[in-house]
Design a protein around this motif. Sequence first.
Motif, PDB file in Angstrom:
ATOM      1  N   LYS A  44       0.847  -1.179   0.000  1.00  0.00           N
ATOM      2  CA  LYS A  44       0.000   0.000   0.000  1.00  0.00           C
ATOM      3  C   LYS A  44       0.893   1.243   0.000  1.00  0.00           C
ATOM      4  CE  LYS A  44      -3.996  -2.017   2.328  1.00  0.00           C
ATOM      5  NZ  LYS A  44      -4.926  -1.915   3.479  1.00  0.00           N
ATOM      6  N   ASN A  45       0.327   2.369  -0.374  1.00  0.00           N
ATOM      7  CA  ASN A  45       1.106   3.613  -0.471  1.00  0.00           C
ATOM      8  C   ASN A  45       2.310   3.459  -1.388  1.00  0.00           C
ATOM      9  OD1 ASN A  45      -0.598   4.973   1.393  1.00  0.00           O
ATOM     10  ND2 ASN A  45       0.494   3.970   3.089  1.00  0.00           N
ATOM     11  N   ASP A  77       3.960   4.440  -4.684  1.00  0.00           N
ATOM     12  CA  ASP A  77       3.830   5.515  -5.667  1.00  0.00           C
ATOM     13  C   ASP A  77       3.692   4.992  -7.094  1.00  0.00           C
ATOM     14  OD1 ASP A  77       3.997   7.410  -3.690  1.00  0.00           O
ATOM     15  OD2 ASP A  77       6.163   7.715  -3.920  1.00  0.00           O
ATOM     16  N   TYR A  86      -4.875   3.053  -2.552  1.00  0.00           N
ATOM     17  CA  TYR A  86      -4.145   3.356  -1.321  1.00  0.00           C
ATOM     18  C   TYR A  86      -2.919   4.237  -1.579  1.00  0.00           C
ATOM     19  CZ  TYR A  86      -6.998  -0.633  -0.064  1.00  0.00           C
ATOM     20  OH  TYR A  86      -8.061  -1.488   0.126  1.00  0.00           O
ATOM     21  N   THR A  87      -2.762   4.707  -2.819  1.00  0.00           N
ATOM     22  CA  THR A  87      -1.623   5.549  -3.165  1.00  0.00           C
ATOM     23  C   THR A  87      -1.983   7.014  -2.947  1.00  0.00           C
ATOM     24  OG1 THR A  87      -0.891   3.959  -4.833  1.00  0.00           O
ATOM     25  CG2 THR A  87      -0.027   6.194  -5.013  1.00  0.00           C
ATOM     26  N   LYS A  88      -1.080   7.729  -2.313  1.00  0.00           N
ATOM     27  CA  LYS A  88      -1.370   9.142  -2.041  1.00  0.00           C
ATOM     28  C   LYS A  88      -1.423   9.939  -3.340  1.00  0.00           C
ATOM     29  CE  LYS A  88       3.527  10.065  -0.988  1.00  0.00           C
ATOM     30  NZ  LYS A  88       3.975   8.670  -1.051  1.00  0.00           N
ATOM     31  N   SER A 116       3.599  15.327  -3.441  1.00  0.00           N
ATOM     32  CA  SER A 116       2.294  14.816  -2.997  1.00  0.00           C
ATOM     33  C   SER A 116       1.454  15.939  -2.409  1.00  0.00           C
ATOM     34  CB  SER A 116       2.496  13.726  -1.931  1.00  0.00           C
ATOM     35  OG  SER A 116       3.305  12.695  -2.424  1.00  0.00           O
TER      36      SER A 116
END
Length: 570
Positions: free
Chosen positions: A37-38, A40, A52-54, A569
């Motif tokens: 998760k997270n 990029d 779940y990616t910012k 971000s």
Amino acid sequence: MKKITLFSLICANALALEFIGVGNDSISMGYAGVALKNNDYALYYNPSSIIYTKNGINFTFGANFYQKNLLELSNISKDTNKNIENSVSKIKNIFTISTARANNDKFGNIDCVIDDFIARNLNSNNEDLNLLANAFNDEKNHNSNSFDDTIISIQDKLLQDKGLNDLIRQELLISTNNTSNELNNLGVDKALLENIINDYDTSNVLEVIKVSKDGNASLDELLLSIGNIDLKTFLDNNTTNDLDLIYNAVYDNEINANIMSAITYNQSLSSNSALSLGVFNGIHINTYAGLNSNKSSLIIKVKDKDEFVYLKLFKIGDKLYASSVSESEYLNNSALQKGVKNPLKATTLMTTEVPIAYANSFALPFGELSVGASFKYMNIKAYSINKGIELDINGINSSDLNIRKDLNNARTTNTIGLDFGLLYSYEDFSTGLVIKNINTPKIKFHNNEYIRLNHQIRLGFAYMYDKYTFAFDSDLTSNNTLSTRKPKSQLLGGGIKYNFNDSFNLRGGFAYDLKKDEGLILTTGFNLFNVFDLALASGLKSSKCDKDVCKVSSQIPNYFDLRLAFSYSW
């Protein structure tokens, strides 16, 4: 004719294609990213995890490199052929007559060794030693014509009696040691003579002595009598190592690398849906230098004064040997003769992918399931080079390497690709599955040939605990590559990330390819301020690179990967 080394030949020609990876987080954690998760670069690894990616824009650039049996060639002496010629001349000097001819010696420059053997064994209690000493003595005094028959009789006994082999060998070594001064005065390499006696069957040693009586044997006759020659017997260690490197490089060579850049834009659409866009650029090339299919033997032409001999190199296990062969075999089978064209093959792909992915998540009684798909436009320029080069032990004709005109034959393919992914998460645990290139896109070449990008199926796991993130990925299928030497890749790997705070994290891991021989690959990386990111991977196997190529003599990893990334971000 200008020559360049085999190293220069192959270094001009190589890169590869498989599930390469573009995300620094993933690469520095053992190339694991399917369940992260997270991430990029979820757009590349698993479109279902873009939820779940910012939100933000990310850019990465880097390359990896792998070589097999090539950097080592930078250490090879430029006098390898001359060193071989000097060594075979030493063999001839042992068994033929030079300054000893004035003394009418029967057995050439080792006549003193035979004299010592006769003196110590003429009345030996051992029947076979006595028989051999009498045969030597009669031949020296021209008292008999049965010398050859006696040697053959003893050789027959040697086939059945290992003890007799050891006994005669030991007696010959004692005689060699007892006559050191005489041998030195005649310019005989005593160490080489001891190597021949030690390293070969006594039957072969007696055969050489039999062939060389009267001191007029040709070098070819001597080498044929010795049989399969362990190169360590008559060459110095450096020259033996040089030939071993050349042999390995010719039969098993490759450089693989990948140059990749990627830019992604991630945007949440709602609490359970997201969209991601990107542009991935890559250069993927594979090239290897092989041997002519009809003339594929490594046979070296060696000159000793006005005499030529032909040595065929071959391996038994890990040992490199040479055997003397005829001129006709050299002409019919050697890849190292003038006019023989050996294949140089290269396949190059310059790829641009423009993917757009959408994902949606669904609540389950236990956990959450995310489903995502990526539709990607693909523009691929494909080059295929297949030409012949002349090769010898000192290098190649540089004009054979002019491939500029061959790079004009690009065939452009415009196609689409489809990726599909699933991600199941429960609290801090997640597992993902991705299938890339579901539709197996076809890539065309100018000569009506084509390759397909096969399905790539990868399974991943991840777990978050406090400031730690653990991840592990494994390819469920073996993936096609452009490599001829290693046409399949199947990677597994994993690692750990530790977030010290919001501005700094440190990562490490390992990876291993089940279908290749890079060995274990260690990975690491870090992120600063959520803006600058560095990822590095290096194999544990390395090669020595000479200062002429690397500016300073150093050990270079056979596999190396370096990536830089920047992100913003919101």
